[in-house]
Motif scaffolding. Structure first.
Motif, mmCIF file in Angstrom:
data_model
loop_
_atom_site.group_PDB
_atom_site.id
_atom_site.type_symbol
_atom_site.label_atom_id
_atom_site.label_comp_id
_atom_site.label_asym_id
_atom_site.label_seq_id
_atom_site.Cartn_x
_atom_site.Cartn_y
_atom_site.Cartn_z
ATOM 1 N N TRP A 1 -6.552 -4.822 3.315
ATOM 2 C CA TRP A 1 -6.639 -3.895 2.185
ATOM 3 C C TRP A 1 -6.780 -2.463 2.691
ATOM 4 C CZ3 TRP A 1 -10.641 -0.721 0.392
ATOM 5 C CH2 TRP A 1 -10.417 -0.164 -0.858
ATOM 6 N N ARG A 2 -7.637 -2.278 3.693
ATOM 7 C CA ARG A 2 -7.813 -0.929 4.256
ATOM 8 C C ARG A 2 -6.542 -0.459 4.946
ATOM 9 N NH1 ARG A 2 -13.058 0.170 7.488
ATOM 10 N NH2 ARG A 2 -12.279 2.243 7.115
ATOM 11 N N GLY B 1 0.815 -1.214 0.000
ATOM 12 C CA GLY B 1 0.000 0.000 0.000
ATOM 13 C C GLY B 1 0.846 1.261 0.000
ATOM 14 N N LEU C 1 0.847 4.242 -2.701
ATOM 15 C CA LEU C 1 0.589 5.626 -2.358
ATOM 16 C C LEU C 1 1.727 6.533 -2.791
ATOM 17 C CD1 LEU C 1 -0.952 5.240 1.203
ATOM 18 C CD2 LEU C 1 -2.122 5.861 -0.901
ATOM 19 N N TRP D 1 -1.390 -8.367 -4.973
ATOM 20 C CA TRP D 1 -2.786 -8.201 -4.549
ATOM 21 C C TRP D 1 -3.601 -9.453 -4.830
ATOM 22 C CZ3 TRP D 1 -4.252 -5.075 -1.069
ATOM 23 C CH2 TRP D 1 -3.668 -3.821 -0.924
ATOM 24 N N SER E 1 -6.726 3.513 5.055
ATOM 25 C CA SER E 1 -8.108 3.950 5.199
ATOM 26 C C SER E 1 -8.769 3.403 6.458
ATOM 27 C CB SER E 1 -8.918 3.562 3.967
ATOM 28 O OG SER E 1 -9.039 2.160 3.879
ATOM 29 N N ARG F 1 -4.205 0.613 2.227
ATOM 30 C CA ARG F 1 -4.672 1.838 1.571
ATOM 31 C C ARG F 1 -4.754 3.025 2.537
ATOM 32 N NH1 ARG F 1 -4.465 2.340 -3.548
ATOM 33 N NH2 ARG F 1 -6.153 3.816 -3.367
#
Ligand code: ZN
Length: 96
Positions: free
Chosen positions: A46-47, A9, A13, A29, A52, A50
């Protein structure tokens, strides 16, 4: 596994290897989504990758919170603080 997802991630980014390493990222992934764990764990990873997760620093960045400090201990919040370095997180890890 969590660090691999986080590194993936962070690379996404930062945009490093966005063109030449795109196929290896897709492969990473794909391998993440094929891991035999509940889908909520995959979504959590995944979060995490990312950036998030709903930590207060993310909420503050999105103007959804007035403060960016940890509500439990008052330190600067981040995914690392919430999962590893917060005193409450350490207590949970010690109990497991
Ligand atoms: Zn804390």
């Amino acid at each position: 596994m969590m660090l691999k997802a986080k590194t993936l991630g962070e690379n996404m980014l930062e945009g490093s290897g966005a063109t030449s390493d795109n196929s290896s990222q897709e492969k990473a992934w794909s391998s993440l989504w094929k891991i035999g764990v509940p889908s909520k764990v995959k979504v959590f990873l995944w979060r995490l990758a990312r950036h998030s997760l709903s930590t207060t620093d993310v909420l503050h960045h999105r103007n959804m919170s007035y403060v960016s400090a940890c509500p439990l201990c008052g330190a600067d919040d981040s995914w690392r603080h919430a999962l590893v370095s917060c005193t409450m997180a350490r207590c949970v890890w010690a109990l497991s």
